[in-house]
Design an enzyme around this catalytic site. Sequence first.
Site, PDB file in Angstrom:
ATOM      1  CB  ILE A  34     -38.850 -24.238 -30.126  1.00 48.15           C
ATOM      2  CG1 ILE A  34     -39.729 -23.690 -31.156  1.00 48.15           C
ATOM      3  CG2 ILE A  34     -38.571 -22.699 -29.376  1.00 48.15           C
ATOM      4  CD1 ILE A  34     -41.269 -23.613 -30.856  1.00 48.15           C
ATOM      5  CB  SER A  66     -28.680 -17.022 -62.694  1.00 49.64           C
ATOM      6  OG  SER A  66     -29.731 -16.137 -61.473  1.00 49.64           O
ATOM      7  CB  SER A 124     -35.449 -20.344 -46.830  1.00 50.26           C
ATOM      8  OG  SER A 124     -35.609 -20.053 -45.308  1.00 50.26           O
ATOM      9  CG  ASP A 170     -35.841 -21.986 -43.977  1.00 51.87           C
ATOM     10  OD1 ASP A 170     -35.930 -22.392 -42.873  1.00 51.87           O
ATOM     11  OD2 ASP A 170     -33.993 -21.937 -43.415  1.00 51.87           O
ATOM     12  CE1 TYR A 220     -30.160 -22.178 -34.957  1.00 52.46           C
ATOM     13  CE2 TYR A 220     -27.685 -22.411 -34.865  1.00 52.46           C
ATOM     14  CZ  TYR A 220     -29.363 -23.113 -34.845  1.00 52.46           C
ATOM     15  OH  TYR A 220     -30.422 -23.960 -35.815  1.00 52.46           O
TER      16      TYR A 220
END
Length: 388
Positions: A34, A66, A124, A170, A220
């Site tokens: 929404i 990383s 996320s 997010d 989507y």
Amino acid sequence: MKNTLHQEFNKLYNKEADNAYFSPGRVNLIGEHIDYNGGLVMPCAITFGTYLLTSPNEDGVFRFRSLNFSEKQDVPVQQHYEKEGDNWFNFPIGVIEHFTRDGHELKGLDMLFYGDIPIGSGLSSSASIEVVTAYALNDIFNAGYSKLDLVKLAKSVENNFIGVNCGIMDQFAVAFGEKNKALMLNCDTLDYQAVDSNLGDYVLAIINTNKPRKLAESKYNERVQECAQALAALQTELKINYLCDIDADIFKKHEHLITDAVVLKRAKHVIEENDRVKLAAAALANNDLTEFGKLMYASHNSLRDQYEVSGIELDTIAEYSKTDPNVAGARMTGAGFGGCAIALVKRDSFDAYSQAVSDYYTQKIGYEPSVYSSLIGNGVGLLSVAVN
């Protein structure tokens, strides 16, 4: 974990890190599909996230390392930066590009990233990397951005540098998250309310289906289009800008305007889900986790039947959860077609739930899910300036 990261930084760069930052991942507790219909969402920060350790260098170079990825990169400080394939370091490079474009003078920095968010789970991880980088650069170089500026900047990086057409939820959740609070956020106006969400004897179980999410993006876009059709039909009689400008009662009086049965189902989910978010905020504020759990199940059912973005994997998790007396509620979270489900599980029964839902899922789907336990945590921030 903090000490291990500092040791790794020392090993990589042969010096101590000056600063350590953390930005969480997020889940959306309720209010799905929404955000692009002018409605309310209710995300919260989780206790998994991205750690970033930094130290300045005199070499005029940004060094990206990383502990999650073998790819590393050294980039000279310059006026313009380009995306490089699909590498993880595009996220921090995109943030640096945005700072530079805004006229901020940056200097060489050695960086070490580590994330304990499962990659590709829909929790996320990309927003977490963007926000922790933006927050760190803002702090180190005194750029003067507000937290909301950093959220908008991170969203712009995702949209324009990375090329993913996401909304702002997010980045907002990982920046503004607060311990034991959910954020009832209007994605259109960015007005939000921090809702007390003390889980008490419960924890948030995050269940990753481990299903590759191949359908999510195309479906989507299809749903966005169907909602636009529903809105256009309602606008022939109603002065509204978004589907969520009306509640379920008003919708009932005007639903005859939508003649396509599928489009009608999509609109019905959106408007009822928006109302559910308001009810959920009231339930959480009253510490009524039983009522909140019922709303979670209702949300999942609507996403399965009206919006049709669930799937056998997510439905299997919700289906098992309903049979477990130690679960208050469960639902799919995120875009759907894989990704994650969440459940409110009694803290002292989490291990038993984790085993039972895994067994049930594996028997039905053919491979295991991954189950994690989280609390509602804080948003982005500075962790420390030293090892001890």
